[in-house]
Scaffold this motif. Structure first.
Motif, PDB file in Angstrom:
ATOM      1  N   ALA A 108       0.859  -1.188   0.000  1.00  8.87           N
ATOM      2  CA  ALA A 108       0.000   0.000   0.000  1.00  8.87           C
ATOM      3  C   ALA A 108       0.892   1.235   0.000  1.00  8.87           C
ATOM      4  O   ALA A 108       1.687   1.431   0.916  1.00  8.87           O
ATOM      5  CB  ALA A 108      -0.921  -0.005   1.216  1.00  8.87           C
ATOM      6  N   THR A 109       0.775   2.063  -1.034  1.00  5.07           N
ATOM      7  CA  THR A 109       1.675   3.203  -1.221  1.00  5.07           C
ATOM      8  C   THR A 109       0.899   4.519  -1.155  1.00  5.07           C
ATOM      9  O   THR A 109       0.124   4.825  -2.055  1.00  5.07           O
ATOM     10  CB  THR A 109       2.391   3.108  -2.580  1.00  5.07           C
ATOM     11  N   PRO A 110       1.078   5.314  -0.091  1.00  6.52           N
ATOM     12  CA  PRO A 110       0.410   6.612  -0.024  1.00  6.52           C
ATOM     13  C   PRO A 110       1.130   7.633  -0.907  1.00  6.52           C
ATOM     14  O   PRO A 110       2.366   7.685  -0.930  1.00  6.52           O
ATOM     15  CB  PRO A 110       0.526   7.011   1.452  1.00  6.52           C
ATOM     16  N   ILE A 111       0.377   8.432  -1.644  1.00  7.37           N
ATOM     17  CA  ILE A 111       0.933   9.554  -2.388  1.00  7.37           C
ATOM     18  C   ILE A 111       0.091  10.782  -2.081  1.00  7.37           C
ATOM     19  O   ILE A 111      -1.072  10.665  -1.690  1.00  7.37           O
ATOM     20  CB  ILE A 111       0.971   9.304  -3.916  1.00  7.37           C
ATOM     21  N   ARG A 112       0.680  11.945  -2.247  1.00  9.56           N
ATOM     22  CA  ARG A 112      -0.059  13.191  -2.057  1.00  9.56           C
ATOM     23  C   ARG A 112      -0.114  13.926  -3.385  1.00  9.56           C
ATOM     24  O   ARG A 112       0.918  14.148  -4.021  1.00  9.56           O
ATOM     25  CB  ARG A 112       0.611  14.067  -0.994  1.00  9.56           C
ATOM     26  N   ILE A 113      -1.328  14.279  -3.811  1.00 12.05           N
ATOM     27  CA  ILE A 113      -1.496  15.024  -5.049  1.00 12.05           C
ATOM     28  C   ILE A 113      -1.824  16.469  -4.724  1.00 12.05           C
ATOM     29  O   ILE A 113      -2.369  16.784  -3.664  1.00 12.05           O
ATOM     30  CB  ILE A 113      -2.587  14.408  -5.943  1.00 12.05           C
ATOM     31  N   ALA A 114      -1.487  17.346  -5.652  1.00 11.54           N
ATOM     32  CA  ALA A 114      -1.617  18.778  -5.391  1.00 11.54           C
ATOM     33  C   ALA A 114      -3.065  19.234  -5.348  1.00 11.54           C
ATOM     34  O   ALA A 114      -3.425  20.127  -4.581  1.00 11.54           O
ATOM     35  CB  ALA A 114      -0.842  19.561  -6.455  1.00 11.54           C
ATOM     36  N   ASP A 115      -3.931  18.643  -6.176  1.00 10.92           N
ATOM     37  CA  ASP A 115      -5.312  19.111  -6.304  1.00 10.92           C
ATOM     38  C   ASP A 115      -6.228  18.243  -5.444  1.00 10.92           C
ATOM     39  O   ASP A 115      -6.561  17.110  -5.805  1.00 10.92           O
ATOM     40  CB  ASP A 115      -5.745  19.054  -7.770  1.00 10.92           C
ATOM     41  N   ALA A 116      -6.642  18.782  -4.292  1.00 12.57           N
ATOM     42  CA  ALA A 116      -7.524  18.020  -3.409  1.00 12.57           C
ATOM     43  C   ALA A 116      -8.877  17.764  -4.048  1.00 12.57           C
ATOM     44  O   ALA A 116      -9.546  16.788  -3.722  1.00 12.57           O
ATOM     45  CB  ALA A 116      -7.700  18.767  -2.088  1.00 12.57           C
ATOM     46  N   LEU A 176       7.575   6.215  -7.160  1.00 11.63           N
ATOM     47  CA  LEU A 176       6.689   7.285  -6.694  1.00 11.63           C
ATOM     48  C   LEU A 176       7.367   8.133  -5.629  1.00 11.63           C
ATOM     49  O   LEU A 176       7.215   9.359  -5.596  1.00 11.63           O
ATOM     50  CB  LEU A 176       5.392   6.688  -6.159  1.00 11.63           C
ATOM     51  N   ALA A 177       8.120   7.493  -4.742  1.00 10.30           N
ATOM     52  CA  ALA A 177       8.821   8.242  -3.698  1.00 10.30           C
ATOM     53  C   ALA A 177       9.884   9.150  -4.299  1.00 10.30           C
ATOM     54  O   ALA A 177      10.135  10.252  -3.791  1.00 10.30           O
ATOM     55  CB  ALA A 177       9.448   7.276  -2.704  1.00 10.30           C
ATOM     56  N   ALA A 178      10.516   8.692  -5.393  1.00 11.22           N
ATOM     57  CA  ALA A 178      11.570   9.481  -6.031  1.00 11.22           C
ATOM     58  C   ALA A 178      11.017  10.564  -6.952  1.00 11.22           C
ATOM     59  O   ALA A 178      11.771  11.442  -7.385  1.00 11.22           O
ATOM     60  CB  ALA A 178      12.498   8.563  -6.824  1.00 11.22           C
ATOM     61  N   ALA A 179       9.711  10.512  -7.225  1.00  7.20           N
ATOM     62  CA  ALA A 179       9.134  11.452  -8.192  1.00  7.20           C
ATOM     63  C   ALA A 179       8.937  12.840  -7.616  1.00  7.20           C
ATOM     64  O   ALA A 179       8.649  13.786  -8.359  1.00  7.20           O
ATOM     65  CB  ALA A 179       7.807  10.907  -8.711  1.00  7.20           C
ATOM     66  N   GLY A 180       9.066  13.002  -6.300  1.00  2.00           N
ATOM     67  CA  GLY A 180       8.883  14.324  -5.699  1.00  2.00           C
ATOM     68  C   GLY A 180       7.465  14.511  -5.211  1.00  2.00           C
ATOM     69  O   GLY A 180       6.639  13.588  -5.229  1.00  2.00           O
ATOM     70  N   SER A 181       7.178  15.724  -4.791  1.00  3.53           N
ATOM     71  CA  SER A 181       5.885  16.008  -4.162  1.00  3.53           C
ATOM     72  C   SER A 181       4.858  16.603  -5.105  1.00  3.53           C
ATOM     73  O   SER A 181       3.684  16.689  -4.769  1.00  3.53           O
ATOM     74  CB  SER A 181       6.088  16.967  -2.978  1.00  3.53           C
ATOM     75  N   SER A 182       5.259  17.033  -6.298  1.00  8.17           N
ATOM     76  CA  SER A 182       4.322  17.662  -7.235  1.00  8.17           C
ATOM     77  C   SER A 182       3.761  16.601  -8.172  1.00  8.17           C
ATOM     78  O   SER A 182       4.255  16.385  -9.274  1.00  8.17           O
ATOM     79  CB  SER A 182       5.021  18.770  -8.033  1.00  8.17           C
ATOM     80  N   LEU A 183       2.720  15.910  -7.697  1.00  2.00           N
ATOM     81  CA  LEU A 183       2.120  14.838  -8.464  1.00  2.00           C
ATOM     82  C   LEU A 183       0.682  15.179  -8.834  1.00  2.00           C
ATOM     83  O   LEU A 183      -0.011  15.882  -8.099  1.00  2.00           O
ATOM     84  CB  LEU A 183       2.132  13.526  -7.656  1.00  2.00           C
ATOM     85  N   SER A 184       0.259  14.672  -9.969  1.00  2.00           N
ATOM     86  CA  SER A 184      -1.131  14.794 -10.393  1.00  2.00           C
ATOM     87  C   SER A 184      -1.571  13.440 -10.922  1.00  2.00           C
ATOM     88  O   SER A 184      -0.751  12.555 -11.157  1.00  2.00           O
ATOM     89  CB  SER A 184      -1.291  15.878 -11.466  1.00  2.00           C
ATOM     90  N   VAL A 185      -2.863  13.265 -11.100  1.00  2.00           N
ATOM     91  CA  VAL A 185      -3.371  11.968 -11.547  1.00  2.00           C
ATOM     92  C   VAL A 185      -4.417  12.159 -12.634  1.00  2.00           C
ATOM     93  O   VAL A 185      -5.043  13.214 -12.740  1.00  2.00           O
ATOM     94  CB  VAL A 185      -3.982  11.159 -10.377  1.00  2.00           C
ATOM     95  N   THR A 186      -4.576  11.124 -13.439  1.00  2.00           N
ATOM     96  CA  THR A 186      -5.697  11.033 -14.376  1.00  2.00           C
ATOM     97  C   THR A 186      -6.350   9.678 -14.146  1.00  2.00           C
ATOM     98  O   THR A 186      -5.677   8.703 -13.793  1.00  2.00           O
ATOM     99  CB  THR A 186      -5.244  11.139 -15.840  1.00  2.00           C
TER     100      THR A 186
END
Length: 201
Positions: A108-116, A176-186
């Motif tokens: 289970a991998t938590p990620i944080r996306i910029a757009d809530a 995902l951890a190496a991708a940084g904090s500025s993530l978005s999703v589709t």
């Protein structure tokens, strides 16, 4: 006729002893408390708890939150951030049930996306592509992971975005951890199947 000195002395000692026994009885008993576990420091989401991350906390019984943990927290993973001193509850932890039905190598991998606001559109079972912000010199976003299943969308909203929990393998989790904090999703709408790690494009 005066009582003998010895009798007066015994009477005085008996009175002093009775007074000494009565004083503790008049003192209020200590308030009852319940010992639970709390965050020993500020903890980010996705933290795998170690012995130094939690500490005991004594609370009045009516102040103990529902689902408060009293033991067996080490090795568990936080589903969201915690502040130092905050009691640890079962709702703060990822559970094995999130990955029921997935392969043995799934995490289970938590990620944080910029757009809530985007997180409000997601439900467990949706499949998403995770995009990273373009790096200097790259004109487009790159796909880090595609068709990743959403397993949880914790109700944690802030001006720093929103948290999403994905089912990935360990290689994808590291990407995902190496991708940084500025993530978005589709929302990919891909058919069911193992999520694929596309890597940088």
């Amino acid at each position: 006729m005066r009582p003998p000195p010895l009798r007066r002395l015994l009477a005085a000692l008996s009175a002093a002893l009775a007074t000494g026994l009565a004083v503790p009885a008049l003192r209020p008993s200590p308030a009852a408390t319940v010992q639970v576990l709390a965050a020993a420091r500020d903890l980010p989401s996705g933290t795998i708890l170690g012995p130094r991350d939690v500490r005991p906390l004594a609370l009045p019984p009516d102040a103990v939150p529902a689902g408060a943990l009293r033991e067996n927290a080490v090795g568990r993973t936080l589903a969201g951030p915690m502040r130092r001193g905050e009691p640890l509850t079962d709702a703060r932890l990822l559970t094995g049930g999130l990955l029921r039905g997935y392969g043995a190598g799934t995490v289970a991998t938590p990620i944080r996306i910029a757009d809530a606001g985007v997180a409000r559109l997601l439900r467990p079972g949706d499949r998403i592509d995770v995009l990273a912000t373009p790096s200097p010199g790259a004109p487009f976003s790159r796909t880090v992971v595609s068709s990743a299943p959403v397993v949880a969308v914790p109700r944690l909203r802030s001006d720093q975005g929103a948290l999403i929990v994905l089912a990935t393998d360990r290689t994808q989790a590291a990407a995902l951890a190496a991708a940084g904090s500025s993530l978005s999703v589709t929302i990919s709408g891909a058919p069911a199947g193992p999520p694929q790690n596309d890597g940088p494009r």
